[in-house]
Design an enzyme around this catalytic site. Structure first.
Site, short mmCIF file in Angstrom:
data_model
loop_
_atom_site.label_atom_id
_atom_site.label_comp_id
_atom_site.label_asym_id
_atom_site.label_seq_id
_atom_site.Cartn_x
_atom_site.Cartn_y
_atom_site.Cartn_z
N SER A 1 25.00 17.80 8.82
CA SER A 1 24.95 17.81 7.31
C SER A 1 26.30 17.71 7.01
O SER A 1 26.60 17.08 5.79
CB SER A 1 24.11 18.85 6.85
N GLY B 1 20.11 22.56 3.80
CA GLY B 1 19.19 23.79 4.11
C GLY B 1 18.48 23.94 2.55
O GLY B 1 17.57 24.90 2.82
N CYS C 1 22.51 19.70 13.76
CA CYS C 1 22.09 20.46 12.52
C CYS C 1 20.74 21.37 12.82
O CYS C 1 20.06 20.49 13.26
CB CYS C 1 22.00 19.61 11.43
N ASN C 2 20.86 22.61 12.84
CA ASN C 2 19.50 23.38 13.01
C ASN C 2 18.71 22.98 11.90
O ASN C 2 17.43 23.01 12.28
CB ASN C 2 19.78 24.90 12.94
N GLU D 1 32.40 25.36 3.97
CA GLU D 1 32.77 23.66 3.78
C GLU D 1 33.88 23.77 2.93
O GLU D 1 34.68 22.81 3.01
CB GLU D 1 31.50 22.96 3.15
N HIS E 1 27.27 25.92 11.14
CA HIS E 1 28.24 26.35 10.46
C HIS E 1 29.08 27.62 10.74
O HIS E 1 30.05 27.90 10.66
CB HIS E 1 28.22 26.33 9.03
N1 DGL Z 1 24.85 22.60 9.51
C1 DGL Z 1 23.36 22.94 9.37
C2 DGL Z 1 22.59 23.57 10.08
O1 DGL Z 1 22.93 23.79 11.16
C3 DGL Z 1 23.10 23.50 7.88
C4 DGL Z 1 24.04 23.14 6.60
C5 DGL Z 1 23.38 22.57 5.23
O2 DGL Z 1 22.70 23.35 4.77
O3 DGL Z 1 23.56 21.32 5.00
O4 DGL Z 1 21.62 24.04 9.90
#
Ligand code: DGL
Length: 276
Positions: free
Chosen positions: A14, A46, A76-77, A161, A195
């Protein structure tokens, strides 16, 4: 007209978070052409609904496959938790039956669940990841005896970010999030968001020496290396050289400025794109 080679590996996140995976891919899985896509304009995922996350992810996959990716790692998780199954079972067969999409939650869950001496694991992630229960489900499938303590930590992604890694406010918020998990006597903590590794030193300091906090990027890179070894027929290797191209849906300068710190190297080949 020259035919485009479909031998690239897409990394989708994301925002900047997937750089925590790319950082290890560069070193541990060299000799491929990686295309990194950060949908920074629509972050944070998220906080979005499952439907939105799925729709955004389909647009990202369309873009990466059109650019010549044979395989995409959903770094991205949140996307792995909320949309991966539908991407694999619905989107791919309908649109790109010969391409592949892999997520990050299964390899991480497997790694933690198989550690014999660990029977109480903490997981932190975005609201959408924690609400999905995906980490619990995957870990319990492998080891039903493990106790899992989860906590959503939604303020961390915007802080990261925006480059607030070193601010006292960020450390204060981290403590507030992590102390309750520490008090639950967990033995290991999963950083269930791409992140969070950018704060790994502070997180480890707060959790203390007895709680293991591995860097997920390294585990994901290892799992991709194993996958590529098991699938030589994909034939994705370039001639010993690692190429990386970057795409963002938001501001190039911010991506470069913050991204270079996270990646520990220069970000040269970057374009702003629209995918919606
Ligand atoms: N980097 C994303 C993850 O691994 C989530 C960040 C977002 O909320 O966009 O979940």
């Amino acid at each position: 007209m020259l035919k485009m080679k479909n031998n690239k590996i897409g990394i989708f996140d994301s925002g900047l978070g997937g750089l925590s995976v790319l950082k290890y891919l560069k070193i541990d899985v060299p000799g491929y052409h990686y295309l990194y896509l950060g949908d920074n304009a629509r972050l944070p995922y998220g906080e979005k609904s499952s439907e939105d996350i799925y729709r955004y992810s389909c647009q990202a996959m369309d873009f990466l496959f059109a650019k010549g990716c044979a395989l995409v790692i959903v770094a991205c998780n949140t996307v792995s938790a909320q949309a991966l199954r539908r991407l694999q079972q619905k989107y791919l067969p309908l649109n790109h039956p010969h391409k592949k999409i892999l997520g990050v939650i299964f390899p991480l869950a497997e790694k933690f669940a198989k550690q014999n001496r660990i029977n109480r694991i903490g997981v932190i992630g975005t609201k959408a990841t924690i609400a999905s229960g995906t980490y619990e489900n995957e870990i319990k499938k492998i080891n039903p005896n493990v106790k899992i303590e989860t906590k959503s930590t939604p303020l961390l992604v915007p802080l990261i970010e925006n480059g607030w890694l070193k601010k006292p406010e960020t450390k204060m918020i981290l403590k507030k999030y992590l102390k309750p998990l520490k008090n639950k006597q967990i033995q290991a903590l999963i950083l269930g968001c791409t992140h969070y590794p950018f704060l790994i030193k502070d997180i480890q300091r707060i959790m203390g020496k007895k709680i293991s906090v591995p860097d997920p990027g390294k585990i994901v890179a290892q799992s991709l290396a194993d996958y590529l070894n098991r699938h030589p027929e994909l034939n994705l290797k370039t001639k010993n050289k690692t190429d990386i191209s970057f795409y963002t849906t938001a501001d190039i300068n911010l991506f470069k400025k913050e991204g270079e710190k996270f990646l520990n190297s220069k970000i040269e080949n970057i374009k702003k794109i629209k995918i919606d």
